[in-house]
Every structure is written in structure tokens, then in C-alpha cells.
Scaffold this motif. Structure first.
Motif, mmCIF file in Angstrom:
data_model
loop_
_atom_site.group_PDB
_atom_site.id
_atom_site.type_symbol
_atom_site.label_atom_id
_atom_site.label_comp_id
_atom_site.label_asym_id
_atom_site.label_seq_id
_atom_site.Cartn_x
_atom_site.Cartn_y
_atom_site.Cartn_z
ATOM 1 N N GLU A 177 70.134 27.887 11.796
ATOM 2 C CA GLU A 177 68.927 27.922 11.088
ATOM 3 C C GLU A 177 67.663 28.691 11.133
ATOM 4 N N THR A 178 67.216 28.810 9.787
ATOM 5 C CA THR A 178 66.071 29.219 8.945
ATOM 6 C C THR A 178 64.952 28.885 10.173
ATOM 7 N N GLU A 179 63.489 29.655 9.634
ATOM 8 C CA GLU A 179 62.639 29.337 10.731
ATOM 9 C C GLU A 179 61.769 28.375 10.548
ATOM 10 N N GLY A 180 61.654 28.582 9.023
ATOM 11 C CA GLY A 180 61.071 26.379 8.315
ATOM 12 C C GLY A 180 59.501 27.131 8.875
ATOM 13 N N SER A 181 59.111 25.706 8.842
ATOM 14 C CA SER A 181 57.896 25.022 9.632
ATOM 15 C C SER A 181 57.411 24.952 10.332
ATOM 16 N N LEU A 182 56.352 25.462 11.699
ATOM 17 C CA LEU A 182 56.252 25.336 12.738
ATOM 18 C C LEU A 182 55.059 24.771 13.128
ATOM 19 N N TYR A 183 54.894 23.796 13.911
ATOM 20 C CA TYR A 183 53.615 22.707 14.168
ATOM 21 C C TYR A 183 53.402 22.596 15.519
ATOM 22 N N GLU A 184 52.321 23.379 16.349
ATOM 23 C CA GLU A 184 52.213 24.016 17.139
ATOM 24 C C GLU A 184 51.287 22.236 17.966
ATOM 25 N N PRO A 185 51.213 21.906 19.618
ATOM 26 C CA PRO A 185 50.575 20.421 19.600
ATOM 27 C C PRO A 185 49.419 20.533 19.485
ATOM 28 N N ASP A 186 48.552 20.154 19.678
ATOM 29 C CA ASP A 186 46.861 20.251 20.003
ATOM 30 C C ASP A 186 46.194 19.605 21.718
ATOM 31 N N ALA A 187 46.276 20.159 22.754
ATOM 32 C CA ALA A 187 46.526 19.754 23.550
ATOM 33 C C ALA A 187 45.464 18.767 24.316
ATOM 34 N N THR A 188 44.704 18.484 22.597
ATOM 35 C CA THR A 188 43.017 17.600 23.277
ATOM 36 C C THR A 188 43.689 16.205 22.507
ATOM 37 N N ASN A 189 44.764 16.657 21.262
ATOM 38 C CA ASN A 189 45.175 15.563 20.332
ATOM 39 C C ASN A 189 45.932 14.563 21.706
ATOM 40 N N HIS A 190 46.790 15.627 22.286
ATOM 41 C CA HIS A 190 47.814 15.087 23.148
ATOM 42 C C HIS A 190 48.580 14.206 23.735
ATOM 43 N N ARG A 191 46.026 14.441 24.847
ATOM 44 C CA ARG A 191 45.656 13.814 25.793
ATOM 45 C C ARG A 191 45.569 12.600 25.620
ATOM 46 N N LEU A 192 45.033 12.873 23.974
ATOM 47 C CA LEU A 192 44.474 11.552 23.718
ATOM 48 C C LEU A 192 45.335 10.536 23.791
ATOM 49 N N TYR A 193 46.445 11.034 23.392
ATOM 50 C CA TYR A 193 47.954 9.851 22.307
ATOM 51 C C TYR A 193 48.717 10.021 23.823
ATOM 52 N N GLN A 194 48.395 10.444 24.937
ATOM 53 C CA GLN A 194 49.579 9.816 26.379
ATOM 54 C C GLN A 194 48.353 9.154 26.922
ATOM 55 N N ALA A 233 41.013 12.706 7.420
ATOM 56 C CA ALA A 233 40.053 12.177 7.630
ATOM 57 C C ALA A 233 39.672 11.900 8.729
ATOM 58 N N VAL A 234 40.494 10.299 9.314
ATOM 59 C CA VAL A 234 40.484 9.684 10.069
ATOM 60 C C VAL A 234 40.881 10.898 11.971
ATOM 61 N N PRO A 235 40.397 10.544 12.604
ATOM 62 C CA PRO A 235 40.726 10.924 13.570
ATOM 63 C C PRO A 235 41.385 11.239 14.664
ATOM 64 N N PRO A 236 42.003 11.070 15.438
ATOM 65 C CA PRO A 236 43.987 10.752 15.812
ATOM 66 C C PRO A 236 43.085 9.465 17.058
ATOM 67 N N GLY A 237 44.010 8.781 17.141
ATOM 68 C CA GLY A 237 43.939 7.427 17.466
ATOM 69 C C GLY A 237 42.903 6.409 16.295
ATOM 70 N N SER A 238 42.758 6.570 15.499
ATOM 71 C CA SER A 238 42.748 5.524 13.901
ATOM 72 C C SER A 238 41.188 4.983 14.259
ATOM 73 N N ASN A 239 40.378 5.640 15.404
ATOM 74 C CA ASN A 239 39.145 4.800 15.285
ATOM 75 C C ASN A 239 39.454 3.544 16.122
ATOM 76 N N GLY A 240 40.270 3.361 17.301
ATOM 77 C CA GLY A 240 40.535 2.267 17.949
ATOM 78 C C GLY A 240 41.044 1.464 17.900
ATOM 79 N N LEU A 241 42.527 1.881 16.627
ATOM 80 C CA LEU A 241 43.017 0.381 15.779
ATOM 81 C C LEU A 241 43.985 1.296 16.048
ATOM 82 N N LEU A 242 45.474 0.328 16.753
ATOM 83 C CA LEU A 242 46.578 0.240 17.185
ATOM 84 C C LEU A 242 47.492 -0.731 15.675
#
Length: 503
Positions: free
Chosen positions: A458-475, A330-339
Motif C-alpha cells: 500500500e502507498t503511504e497515505g496519511s499518518l496520524y501520530e498519537p498525542d501522549a497527553t490525550n492517550h493518558r486521558l482516554y486510558q 471545538a470540544v476537548p478530549p473527554g467531551s467535557n465529562g460526557l460519555l
């Protein structure tokens, strides 16, 4: 039973439990059993275990899998080992322990580690051994023991780890594989011998250490009493095996260029497989042996799912962690300015700072529990991302992450990792990464070390693709996160002194 239907028994000796797997030659797990045991922390800094309790867990685990699976001694192709790193046991002349098993988590040698880092000796040792200087290292533990417990130190005739102790109980021989040895801080990676300068620094002799052997070494002559307890024959082949970290890479197929293995259980680690020993100029990445052609480079973090457990218990007492973690969605990436610096147990990579402390930074009256929860989850992944950044500086360019450990059961956490690292994260179907890696190594050894080390894809399993917008924020957040630690490093030491001052 024909060769094709025989089983490999993989014994995975961990910090909190020993798990035994029965694996067929196609990689299918036919049975498993886990036996837990305590980690004793009688005083601050201590982290010890009873080695004989772990030995009994090995015997009972094998016996249970054999009996429950209806297996006979002739059904077993071989037995192979995976083991946790960095343990230290002092033995007398009869092989009787003078100390408990001092685990990787023991912090009593923090002052010795800091001294080695300050005077430059530590970096010199690292440049030959590939083991970063930290209280986890048996080298540093030995220096502490010599300085603080000289009575015990000088009474000891041999210095071993938990797997070596168990193999001696089973076979009456004292051997250590190159993989475990390469995590002691006493082993020269280029020559595959004990490092004479490190031994001198520790104050021990080569004949006080086990004999060095490859991870693929085959041993015979199981003691009759142990064989009967486990339901095996005295002639059952055993493969010495390796440490759990490098075997986890093998177990989830992370032995190709550009594929990282990220494991987050209680603690965490990032590892990639290379074909030659590789060192970090600052001594902040480990380099451990797997086989003569495979080496594993990476960094371990003290603070993995234990951080999520801690904040879950305090913010949502009585509620299972598995129900708590999804609330962070329920919280956006960046935790509302909390580190959150999740350094609750000190830290190994990327900081190698046993005195590091946890910090919640940026709190306002507007923040609520879910903000803090997400900040803690992100903090664990910022540590992982910082380790990956060090690996990139060493020339490793990740194209995919293979994830394992308890965190991999959280779809939210896996997606956060993909967003933060900017590469796909794959979660294989099997979570028994170290045990399956040990089984593959055992088969490779039984076949004379010919063919592919990676036997099962290994079997394929689950795959999670990165979100480009979120990646830029975290960078954008990562430099702020790292700067926060740099600014608070000295105050962390000051508060440690206050905690140590008698009232």
C-alpha cells in the motif's frame, strides 16, 4: 492483450451494495461500478434482502465495468469474489429460495443466542468454530428457524449464504469457501470440516450444506446466459474468494505481526492476521480463515458511522455529516465529562449483547450539541479500543493501525483513534480494501498459491501520530466507560421487556 496487461475483476458483495472493480496486475484500479439495493426491515429484528436482486447486481456490475472499460472476455485474467458474512438462505430441492437472504443484522434469534450462552453450549461450540454466539451467526439463525418456523425449516433441502447462492446461479455448483464457512458457527477450524456437534445442534445434515473448498479454489464452466450478460467467456476462470473482513486486511496490507486493520463503515471491525487459529477464552473474538497459512482474529461492532449519522441528523438536521463531524474539534478530549454508549443497534464485540441500548451519561445544563457530537464519536472509538484490549489479552500487541471505511475520511476521527489507542494510524490512499484484497487473492490462486499473498504494498497515505497527553486521558476514561455498560446491562434488558409489552 498480454498477461501483464490483463485485468482481474473483483466482485465485492456487501450488505448495502455490490461493487465491481477492474484491477490490473500491478494493483491499479482501472474501473469500478457500485449497485445499491435495499435492506428490508418489515418488523423489529428483521434484516433481509432479496437474493435475486443481489444476483442481478453482480451481473450488471460486471457488464458495466466491462463495457465502460472497453474490455473483452480475453482481457480478463480471472474473476474473484469478496462477500459479506453470516447470511442464510433456505432453498428447496430445485435451488429456489424459500426465504429471503437473512443478513448478519437480523436479530430474531436473540433468545436462542442467550440460551446457548447461559447453558455453556455456546462457548463449547465457539472453542471449535471460532464464531462467537450471537444472532448474526447462521448456527443460531438455524436454531431459531427450526423452533419458530418449523414448516420452512423442514421444507428446506439446502442451507446457503448469499455468495454460495450466486455461485450456484452462475455455475450450477454448490460450494462454500473456508473463510465464509468459518463465520457460520458450523465449521471446525482445526480439521477444516463441518463440525458434527454444531450440525446436530442446528438440526441439519452435512449433505444439506455446500461442499467446502479453499478460498483459492478455481472454478470453470460459467453458464452461457450469465457469460453473455457479463461480457465474459464461459471458460473465464473464477476464484471462489473469501469474506470481506479478512480480505480487507489483505487489501490494506495488514497481514504482518502487530498491524491491526480497523474498518468503520456503517458498522465497524478490528482484525489482525495470525498464522494459526486463535481463540478467546470467553468467546468474545472471532477467528476466521483466509488461507491455509493465514487466519484473521478480531471483533466486529454493530455501531460505526451509523452512530455519527444518527446524531448528526438529530442535532444538525439537513446538514451533511461531512460538515458536522469537524464541529467536534471545538470540544476537548473527554467531551467535557460526557460519555456516550453508542449501542444503538445492540452490540457484537466486545459485549455480544443483542439487547444493549445507547446511553448518554453525564449530561448537565452546561452541555451543548458539540459536546454530544464528540461524545458519540468517542463512544464508537471506545468500542474499538475495548476490542483491541481483548486482542492484547490474547497476546497481540499492536504497533500500527491501518484504517479504512467512511470514518477514515475524517481527519479528526482518525486523530482521535490514534490518541485513544496510543499507536500511529495510517490511512492508505485506496479505500477499496476488500475489493483489492479479493484481487490479490485471485492472483495468488492463479499463480498456484506460490510466492507472497500480499502482492501490492500500500502507498503511504496519511499518518496520524498519537498525542501522549490525550492517550493518558482516554486510558483513564476507558474503565469508567466499560463499568457504565456493566452497571446498565440489566436495566437495558428490563427496558427491552417494557418495549415488548403490548399497550
Amino acid at each position: 492483450m498480454s498477461a501483464d496487461t490483463k485485468m482481474v475483476l473483483a466482485i465485492d458483495i456487501g450488505t448495502t451494495s455490490t461493487k465491481t472493480l477492474a484491477v490490473d496486475l500491478a494493483g491499479k484500479i482501472h474501473g469500478s461500478h457500485s449497485i445499491e439495493y435495499p435492506l428490508h426491515t418489515p418488523s423489529p429484528g428483521y434484516a433481509e434482502q432479496d437474493p435475486d436482486v443481489i444476483y442481478e447486481a453482480v451481473l450488471d456490475g460486471v457488464a458495466h465495468v466491462m463495457k465502460k472499460g472497453g474490455l473483452l472476455a480475453d482481457d480478463i485474467w480471472c474473476v474473484t469474489f469478496s462477500s459479506a458474512n453470516h447470511s442464510l438462505i433456505l432453498l428447496d430441492e430445485s435451488g429456489i429460495p424459500l426465504t429471503p437472504s437473512i443478513t448478519w443484522a437480523d436479530q430474531r434469534s436473540a433468545a436462542q443466542a442467550e440460551r446457548l450462552l447461559k447453558d455453556g453450549t455456546g462457548l463449547s461450540v465457539y472453542s471449535r468454530t471460532g464464531t462467537p454466539i450471537h444472532p448474526m451467526s447462521p448456527l443460531v439463525k438455524l436454531i431459531w428457524m427450526r423452533e419458530e418456523r418449523p414448516d420452512l425449516f423442514h421444507s428446506a433441502q439446502q442451507f446457503v449464504g448469499i455468495k454460495e447462492y450466486i455461485l450456484n446461479k452462475l455455475f450450477g455448483i454448490m460450494v462454500i469457501d473456508h473463510s465464509i464457512a468459518s463465520a457460520t458457527g458450523l465449521f471446525h477450524l482445526e480439521t477444516l470440516t463441518w463440525d458434527s456437534e454444531a450440525l446436530q445442534l442446528a438440526g441439519i445434515r452435512e449433505d444439506q450444506l455446500p461442499r467446502l473448498v479453499p478460498t483459492t479454489e478455481r472454478i470453470h464452466g460459467l453458464k452461457r446466459e450469465a457469460a453473455e450478460r457479463m461480457g465474459l467467456g464461459t471458460d473465464t476462470p473464477f476464484i471462489v474468494g473469501a469474506q470481506d473482513g479478512v480480505l480487507a486486511n489483505l487489501g490494506i496490507g495488514a497481514v504482518e505481526e502487530g498491524v491491526l486493520a480497523v474498518t468503520i463503515g456503517t458498522s465497524g471491525a478490528v482484525r489482525t492476521t495470525v498464522n494459526r487459529p486463535t481463540f478467546n477464552p470467553e468467546g468474545r473474538l472471532f477467528c476466521y480463515a483466509l488461507t491455509k497459512d493465514h487466519w484473521v482474529v478480531g471483533g466486529p461492532s454493530n455501531n460505526g458511522a451509523i452512530v455519527a449519522r444518527w446524531i448528526s441528523d438529530r442535532l444538525y438536521p439537513g446538514k451533511p455529516m461531512e460538515e458536522v463531524l469537524p464541529l467536534a474539534a471545538a470540544v476537548p478530549p473527554g467531551s467535557n465529562g460526557l460519555l456516550f454508549l453508542p449501542l444503538l443497534s445492540g452490540e457484537r464485540a466486545p459485549f455480544w449483547d443483542a439487547q444493549a441500548k445507547g446511553v448518554m451519561f453525564g449530561l448537565t445544563l452546561a452541555h451543548i450539541e458539540t459536546d454530544m457530537l464528540r461524545a458519540a464519536m468517542e463512544g464508537v472509538l471506545f468500542q474499538i479500543t475495548a476490542i483491541v484490549s481483548l486482542m492484547k489479552q490474547a497476546g497481540e500487541q499492536p504497533r500500527e493501525v491501518r484504517a479504512s471505511g467512511g470514518f477514515a475520511r475524517s481527519a479528526l476521527w482518525c486523530q482521535m483513534m490514534a490518541d485513544m489507542l496510543g499507536v500511529p494510524v495510517r490511512v492508505p490512499d485506496s479505500v477499496e480494501s476488500s475489493g483489492l484484497g479479493a484481487a490479490q487473492l485471485g492472483l495468488y490462486a492463479m499463480e498456484g498459491c506460490h510466492g507472497s499473498l500480499l502482492r501490492w504494498k500500500e502507498t503511504e497515505g496519511s499518518l496520524y501520530e498519537p498525542d501522549a497527553t490525550n492517550h493518558r486521558l482516554y486510558q483513564g476514561i476507558l474503565p469508567l466507560y466499560l463499568n457504565l455498560y456493566d452497571r446498565l446491562k440489566e436495566p437495558m434488558r428490563e427496558i427491552t421487556k417494557l418495549q415488548c409489552t403490548p399497550a
